[in-house]
Design an enzyme around this catalytic site. Structure first.
Site, PDB file in Angstrom:
ATOM      1  N   PRO A  85       0.733  -1.158   0.154  1.00 56.00           N
ATOM      2  CA  PRO A  85       0.096   0.061   0.083  1.00 56.00           C
ATOM      3  C   PRO A  85       0.763   1.262   0.038  1.00 56.00           C
ATOM      4  CG  PRO A  85      -0.980  -1.620   1.580  1.00 56.00           C
ATOM      5  CD  PRO A  85       0.203  -2.451   1.010  1.00 56.00           C
ATOM      6  N   CYS A  86       0.555   2.185  -0.858  1.00 55.11           N
ATOM      7  CA  CYS A  86       1.360   3.475  -0.921  1.00 55.11           C
ATOM      8  C   CYS A  86       1.476   4.126   0.461  1.00 55.11           C
ATOM      9  CB  CYS A  86       0.750   4.375  -2.245  1.00 55.11           C
ATOM     10  SG  CYS A  86      -0.907   4.837  -1.912  1.00 55.11           S
ATOM     11  N   GLN A  87       0.525   3.977   1.252  1.00 53.58           N
ATOM     12  CA  GLN A  87       0.515   4.704   2.466  1.00 53.58           C
ATOM     13  C   GLN A  87       1.734   4.500   3.255  1.00 53.58           C
ATOM     14  OE1 GLN A  87      -1.952   3.050   1.471  1.00 53.58           O
ATOM     15  NE2 GLN A  87      -4.036   4.090   1.786  1.00 53.58           N
ATOM     16  N   GLY A  88       2.331   3.294   2.794  1.00 51.27           N
ATOM     17  CA  GLY A  88       3.754   3.142   3.607  1.00 51.27           C
ATOM     18  C   GLY A  88       4.883   3.653   2.964  1.00 51.27           C
TER      19      GLY A  88
END
Length: 368
Positions: A85-88
């Site tokens: 996930p790009c939030q990481g």
């Protein structure tokens, strides 16, 4: 036209799908001849969908990747793939991002690559990953995998250039520890503009919205429209007969088929009932959607109508889930599990299987 023999999977090419979702990458991997042997995600409906598509996968885990120990059932894999996930991907103290607790998902991807030491890995993410923090995160990703002995290539891919009827751009990292100078798969489609490179002049134009949907007995729209959001002054429109869709997102109600170009804050009408039949095949893309399902699934829809679709849409309407799935190039036999919102999320988050097919065919050519 892609012919897929699901009964002749190359079992010597074993794949592990991290953050698998509904299995878009795994499906492309299987279509190319590989065997998915394991996967993980924390979405219960996505895992249910995945299990229905890939019964050969030995270890499909629902839960936290930090608590997953696939080596109990999977001793080795040839390729690890997935999209953390790009939030990481966030900066910590302005220079490095590895110490930020939100980055543990990406670190788990690296951990499993280090543990299994596969010949290849594929990691997909949003195109913005290339320039967050002025490119700091991008460089960190390269360093992390290169420190494990992998030669890494990265490119922002427009999925429309590989037959996907959707303008969907994603950053794709491909790494190998074989010392291979990876060459990206040859494009199958190109936008017809004057600046098109000479070697792409003979390629067909992008697949359009209607090239994917027009064999379904549903009202055909003249325009594919994207509702306005906080970043847009107004809605956007594409010609359904000639142009691909915009990038599908998690919320399916952002997009609509319209009789006329959408203006102002339009609200599309309800989606029609999912079709239970098809018109005669018009395009190779539609033939791909309707290809024979593997022996372990029930073929969902068989009836064919010996007429042409002449129903023109009046007003506006939302997309059906099957239409959204087609724009992501999921074959029609794939059945998504869960409520409608959950299915829309699974479809919107996926990597288009058709792109995955082309990518893994290219990787397999080096392995062979």
């Amino acid at each position: 036209m892609i012919k897929v023999n699901y009964n002749a999977l190359c079992t010597n090419k074993k794949g592990l799908d991290l953050f698998c979702g509904a299995g878009g990458l795994s499906l492309g991997f299987m279509m190319a001849g590989g065997t998915p042997v394991g996967a993980i995600d924390n979405d219960i409906d996505a895992i249910s969908t995945y299990k229905s598509i890939f019964p050969m996968a030995k270890s499909v885990y629902l839960g936290d990747i930090k608590e997953w120990h696939p080596e109990d059932e999977i001793k080795e894999v040839d390729i690890i793939f997935g999209g953390p996930p790009c939030q990481g991907f966030s900066l910590a103290r302005g220079t490095r991002f590895v110490d930020d607790p939100r980055n543990h998902l990406y670190q788990e991807f690296v951990r499993l690559v280090e543990h299994y030491n596969p010949q290849w890995f594929v990691m997909e993410n949003v195109q913005g990953i290339m320039n967050i923090g002025g490119g700091v995160i991008y460089q960190q990703i390269l360093e992390d995998f290169e420190s494990l002995g992998f030669q890494v290539e990265c490119r922002v891919i427009n999925m429309a250039e590989y037959g996907v009827p959707q303008l969907r751009k994603r950053a794709v990292f491909v790494g190998n520890r074989m010392g291979v100078n990876f060459q990206w798969p040859t494009k199958t489609n190109a936008k017809k503009v004057q600046k098109t490179p000479k070697h792409e002049v003979d390629l067909p134009d992008y697949n359009s919205v209607n090239s994917a949907l027009s064999d379904l007995p549903l009202p055909i729209g003249n325009y594919f429209s994207h509702r306005a959001n906080a970043q847009m002054r107004g809605p956007r429109n594409r010609i359904a007969e000639k142009q691909p869709a915009y990038t599908l997102r998690v919320r399916g109600d952002e997009f609509a088929l319209c009789e006329h170009p959408a203006v102002s804050a339009f609200i599309p009408g309800d989606a029609p009932e999912e079709p239970v039949s098809y018109h005669l095949i018009k395009t190779s893309l539609q033939e791909f959607y309707r290809q024979s399902a593997p022996e372990w699934v029930d073929h969902p829809i068989i009836e064919v109508i010996d007429t042409h679709n002449t129903t023109v849409l009046t007003g506006t309407r939302k997309l059906t889930l099957r239409e959204s799935a087609r724009l992501q190039t999921f074959p029609d036999w794939v059945k998504f599990q869960g409520r409608r919102t959950s299915q829309a999320k699974q479809i919107g988050n996926a990597v288009p299987p058709l792109f995955g097919y082309h990518l893994f065919c290219q990787i397999f050519s080096y392995m062979n």
